[in-house]
Design an enzyme around this catalytic site. Structure first.
Site, PDB file in Angstrom:
ATOM      1  N   SER A   1      -7.691  -5.115 -20.903  1.00 34.27           N
ATOM      2  CA  SER A   1      -7.485  -3.729 -21.298  1.00 34.27           C
ATOM      3  C   SER A   1      -8.666  -2.881 -20.812  1.00 34.27           C
ATOM      4  O   SER A   1      -8.889  -2.781 -19.615  1.00 34.27           O
ATOM      5  CB  SER A   1      -7.301  -3.644 -22.820  1.00 34.27           C
ATOM      6  OG  SER A   1      -6.751  -2.411 -23.190  1.00 34.27           O
TER       7      SER A   1
ATOM      8  N   ASP B   1       4.220  -3.108 -21.887  1.00 33.15           N
ATOM      9  CA  ASP B   1       2.913  -2.730 -22.429  1.00 33.15           C
ATOM     10  C   ASP B   1       2.893  -1.237 -22.778  1.00 33.15           C
ATOM     11  O   ASP B   1       3.169  -0.391 -21.934  1.00 33.15           O
ATOM     12  CB  ASP B   1       1.820  -3.042 -21.393  1.00 33.15           C
ATOM     13  CG  ASP B   1       0.425  -3.038 -21.997  1.00 33.15           C
ATOM     14  OD1 ASP B   1       0.197  -2.274 -22.955  1.00 33.15           O
ATOM     15  OD2 ASP B   1      -0.430  -3.787 -21.505  1.00 33.15           O
TER      16      ASP B   1
ATOM     17  N   HIS C   1       1.349  -5.445 -24.508  1.00 36.44           N
ATOM     18  CA  HIS C   1      -0.093  -5.489 -24.321  1.00 36.44           C
ATOM     19  C   HIS C   1      -0.711  -6.795 -24.828  1.00 36.44           C
ATOM     20  O   HIS C   1      -1.698  -7.273 -24.289  1.00 36.44           O
ATOM     21  CB  HIS C   1      -0.729  -4.300 -25.055  1.00 36.44           C
ATOM     22  CG  HIS C   1      -2.114  -3.978 -24.618  1.00 36.44           C
ATOM     23  ND1 HIS C   1      -2.427  -3.591 -23.326  1.00 36.44           N
ATOM     24  CD2 HIS C   1      -3.294  -3.978 -25.295  1.00 36.44           C
ATOM     25  CE1 HIS C   1      -3.729  -3.352 -23.234  1.00 36.44           C
ATOM     26  NE2 HIS C   1      -4.268  -3.587 -24.406  1.00 36.44           N
TER      27      HIS C   1
END
Length: 680
Positions: free
Chosen positions: A533, A618, A653
Site C-alpha cells: 500500500s 481493491d 486490498h
C-alpha cells in the site's frame, strides 16, 4: 513466453500549465474487456516465469500451514453474562463465533459459523459482529467482493431466524441502543468515504431509517461507537488533523446530540467515559505527543478540560484503560511500547518489565472496571504473540495464552533479534529491528529482506510471524526500518515524514539499507525490499532513487500513481488524504508529489527484479495503479531482470480471504525472493 505488451493510448493530463502524457490511463476502465485481458495475460506470464518454483511454492505453503493450530480458538473474555470465543475447526478457512453463559463449563452456543456463510463465494469477509444489550439479537456484516463495502444482517439468537432487515453499503459496524430496539450504522458515499450516520429500528424497512448525521466536508470521515461503560453513544467526525465528537445517552436514542468541542484546526481528541467524567486524549495546548484531560460529562467543552496526565516531550501517549482503582497508560519512548500502572488513590506508579531489545506490548481486552487484573499482549520478533494477566496489586504476571507454532522445528532460542540505529543523511537516527536464525552469519552473501511503511503515523512494530520462519530458516535476515512517516519515535517522527517532508520517508529507508550494507549484514546483490500500500509507494520511490541497492523488490498493492490519484476526488479516500500527501490542486504540492511519484519518475535504466501484486476489487489502491506501473516499467527498463505482476481477480486490498488462502500469496512472494537469490 514473451512478457505482455500493453497497448498505449495517448492521454494528456494538464494542470498548473504542466502536461503529463499517460498512455496507460485507459486501464482504469474496470469494465473494459481489454483491461481484464491485460491483467489475465500478466497473470499467465507470472505463472510462466514462476513455473520452476511451483514445487517450492507448494512446499512453502504446506510448511507455513503446518505451523497453524488447525482447531485454534481465542482466549475467552467475559461480557454481559457471557463468555465469548472465536474458534476455528480443522480444515476450515473461516471463524466460528460462539459464547457460553456465565461459566466456561456451560454448553456452547454457536452465534455465527462463517464457513457456512462463505460457501459458494470466492471471497468472504466478516466485517464485525455485535450483540444487543438484551443478549438475544446478533448483528453481523459481510463483504463478498473485497471492496470493504459491507451488508449488515440481524439474527435472532433464540430462534436462529435471520431477519428481513438488510442494510446495504455500510462500513459493517452496528452500535446498539441500550433498549436493543435500535442500531446506529455508517453509510459510505460513491467514493467509499464514511460520510453518514443512520439510525435503524429493528423490524422496520431500511427505507424508514433516520439520517442522524451527514458529514459534508469531504476531507472528514465519520464513526459511531459506544463508551466502555455503555452509557453513551458517540459520533466522531475526523480528518487527519482534526476531530469533532458528539454524544447522546445510550438509553435515549431520541436525545439531542451534545458536541464535546467543535472542530478546530489541528485539534485532535478522543474520548472515554468513567463515572461523572470524560477522559480525553488530546494534543490541545501544543501537546504534540498527546496528554489526557478530564472534564465533567454535563459541561464537557474545552474551557473545562483539566490536565490529568500531562504532556511529555519524549513520551508518546498511545492509549489508556480505566479501572476503579487503577489507571493504565500505553506509552512509547524511544520507539518501544511501555505499559504504566498508576494507583488512583496514591498516585504510585510502575512499569511492566519487558526485556527484548525490540518488541510490541499493548493493553488487551479489559471489559470490567471493578478488577485488579489487567490483560495485556506481548510479542517480539522471536516470541509468539501472548496474552498475559497482570495482578496490579500483587504485581504478578500469569500467561493466559501463547500462539501455538506447530511443526516441531520452532524453538525461540534458535533466533536472535536486535535493534540498531542508522544515521540518515540529515543526521537523524533511524531505528532498525532485525531477526535471524542463530546459524545465519552476517556477511555480504547473506540475503536480507528490509520491510518498511512510513505513512499515516502508522508504526510497524516488531512482532512475531510464523510464516516468516520459512525465510529465516533458509538463511534470510528480516529487518524493519522504522522510518519517518510512522510514529515510532513520537508524533514529530510522523510530521517529519508527510506532506512537503515526504521524501524523508524514502531517504530514511535508503540510508537504512546503506547502513546495513556498510555494517556487512548483506550486500546489494542480496538485499531485498518489501512494502505494501503506502509501503508500496515507499519501495517504488526508493527503486527510482537507488535501484542499484537492491536485487529484488516486492510491492504489495502499491500506491504508485500518486499525482493522478490525488487529483481524482472520485477515487475512494482521495479527499481525506490531502492532510497526508497534500492537495495537488495547489501547485506547490503538485510539483513536490510529481518529483517523487513512482509512476511519474520511471526512467530508461536498470531496475531490480520486481514482483508486483494487487486485487481487482481493491478499494484502497485501485488495481490500475500497479497495472499502469508494470506496463510503464516494461516499456522503459533496460535490464533483463524479472518483472512480474499478479492480480487476484476475486479480492481487494487485504488479499485473499480465509486463514490459509492468503498463505498462497506469501508462498509466491517467498518463492520469488528465493528464486532470484538462488537459495532454493
Amino acid at each position: 513466453m514473451n512478457a505482455p505488451n500493453a497497448k498505449k493510448i495517448e492521454k494528456l493530463l494538464e494542470i498548473h500549465s504542466d502536461q503529463r502524457n499517460d498512455p496507460y490511463f485507459w486501464m482504469n476502465e474496470r469494465e473494459n474487456p481489454d483491461v481484464v485481458k491485460y491483467l489475465e495475460e500478466e497473470n499467465a506470464y507470472t505463472d510462466f516465469v514462476m513455473k520452476d518454483t511451483e514445487d517450492l511454492q507448494n512446499e512453502l505453503y504446506e510448511e507455513m500451514k503446518s505451523r497453524y493450530k488447525k482447531d485454534d480458538e481465542s482466549l475467552p473474555y467475559f461480557f454481559n453474562q457471557y463468555w465469548y470465543i472465536v474458534r476455528y475447526e480443522d480444515g476450515k478457512e473461516y471463524p466460528i463465533f460462539s459464547r457460553k453463559l456465565q461459566t466456561l463449563d456451560n454448553e456452547e452456543e454457536i452465534l455465527l459459523d462463517a464457513n457456512v456463510l462463505a460457501e459458494g463465494h470466492d471471497y468472504f469477509d466478516i466485517g464485525s459482529i455485535s450483540i444487543s444489550v438484551s443478549n438475544d439479537i446478533l448483528s453481523f456484516s459481510t463483504d463478498l467482493v473485497g471492496r470493504r463495502i459491507y451488508k449488515i444482517f440481524f439474527k435472532n439468537l433464540k430462534t436462529g431466524e435471520i431477519y428481513k432487515d438488510e442494510i446495504q453499503n455500510t462500513t459493517g459496524k452496528a452500535v446498539w441502543s441500550n433498549d436493543s430496539n435500535y442500531v446506529f450504522y455508517i453509510r459510505k458515499d460513491e467514493s467509499l468515504r464514511a460520510f453518514q450516520i443512520h439510525r435503524h429500528e429493528l423490524g422496520t424497512a431500511t427505507e424508514k431509517d433516520v439520517l442522524i448525521f451527514h458529514e459534508e466536508d469531504e476531507t472528514f470521515d465519520v464513526n459511531v461507537y459506544k463508551t466502555k461503560t455503555l452509557d453513551y453513544i458517540f459520533i466522531s467526525s475526523s480528518s487527519t488533523n482534526e476531530d469533532e465528537h458528539r454524544f447522546i445517552p445510550s438509553n435515549d436514542v431520541f436525545a439531542a446530540w451534545t458536541i464535546i468541542q467543535p472542530r478546530t484546526e489541528d485539534l485532535e481528541y478522543s474520548i472515554e467515559h468513567y463515572q461523572d467524567d470524560f477522559y480525553i486524549v488530546t494534543n490541545a495546548d501544543d501537546a504534540t505527543n498527546f496528554k489526557i484531560v478530564k472534564t465533567k460529562v454535563d459541561n464537557p467543552s474545552i474551557e473545562n478540560w483539566v490536565d490529568f496526565v500531562p504532556h511529555r516531550e519524549n513520551v508518546l501517549l498511545e492509549g489508556f484503560e480505566i479501572f476503579n482503582d487503577y489507571f493504565v497508560l500505553e506509552e512509547r519512548e524511544r520507539g518501544l511500547l511501555q505499559i504504566k500502572i498508576i494507583e488512583s488513590k496514591t498516585g504510585d506508579s510502575h512499569y511492566l518489565p519487558f526485556s527484548d531489545p525490540t518488541y510490541t506490548a499493548y493493553i488487551g481486552t479489559n471489559m470490567e472496571f471493578d478488577t485488579k487484573k489487567l490483560r495485556f499482549g506481548y510479542t517480539s520478533l522471536t516470541k509468539p504473540s501472548s496474552t498475559f494477566e497482570y495482578d496490579m496489586k500483587e504485581k504478578t504476571t500469569k500467561l493466559l495464552k501463547e500462539q501455538d507454532v506447530l511443526g516441531g522445528n520452532f524453538f525461540k532460542e534458535n533466533y536472535t533479534s536486535e535493534r540498531i540505529w542508522a544515521t540518515a543523511r540529515d543526521g537523524k537516527q533511524v531505528p532498525i529491528s532485525l531477526v535471524y536464525h542463530q546459524d545465519t552469519p552476517k556477511s555480504e552473501n547473506t540475503p536480507l529482506l528490509l520491510y518498511g511503511y512510513g505513512s499515516y503515523g502508522h508504526t510497524v512494530d516488531a512482532s512475531f510471524s510464523s510464516t516468516r520462519l520459512s525465510l529465516l530458516d533458509r538463511g534470510y535476515i528480516f529487518a524493519i526500518a522504522h522510518i519517518r512517516g510512522g510514529e515510532y519515535l513520537g508524533r514529530e517522527w510522523y510530521e517529519d515524514g508527510k506532506m512537503l517532508q515526504k521524501k524523508n520517508t524514502f531517504f530514511d529507508f535508503i540510508d537504512a539499507a546503506k547502513y546495513l550494507i556498510s555494517e556487512n549484514y548483506t550486500s546489494p546483490k542480496h538485499l531485498y525490499a518489501m512494502g505494501g500500500s503506502a509501503g508500496g509507494l515507499l519501495v517504488g520511490a526508493v527503486m527510482n532513487y537507488n535501484p542499484e541497492l537492491f536485487n529484488g523488490i516486492v510491492a504489495q498493492v502499491p500506491f504508485v500513481d500518486v499525482v493522478t490519484t490525488m487529483l481524482d476526488d472520485t477515487i475512494p479516500l482521495t479527499t481525506g488524504e490531502y492532510d497526508e500527501w497534500g492537495n495537488p490542486n495547489e501547485k506547490e504540492y503538485y510539483d513536490y508529489m510529481k518529483s517523487y511519484s513512482p509512476y511519474d519518475n520511471i526512467q530508461a535504466k536498470n531496475y531490480p527484479n520486481i514482483l508486483i501484486t494487487t486485487g481487482f476489487h481493491d478499494s484502497q489502491v485501485q488495481y490500475w495503479e500497479p497495472a499502469k506501473w508494470t506496463a510503464k516499467l516494461r516499456e522503459l527498463k533496460t535490464d533483463d531482470n524479472i518483472l512480474i505482476f499478479k492480480t487476484d481477480m476475486s479480492s481487494g486490498h487485504g488479499g485473499a480471504s480465509g486463514r490459509f488462502e492468503s498463505l498462497k500469496e506469501i508462498a509466491l512472494e517467498y518463492a520469488f525472493l528465493l528464486k532470484i537469490n538462488d537459495k532454493w
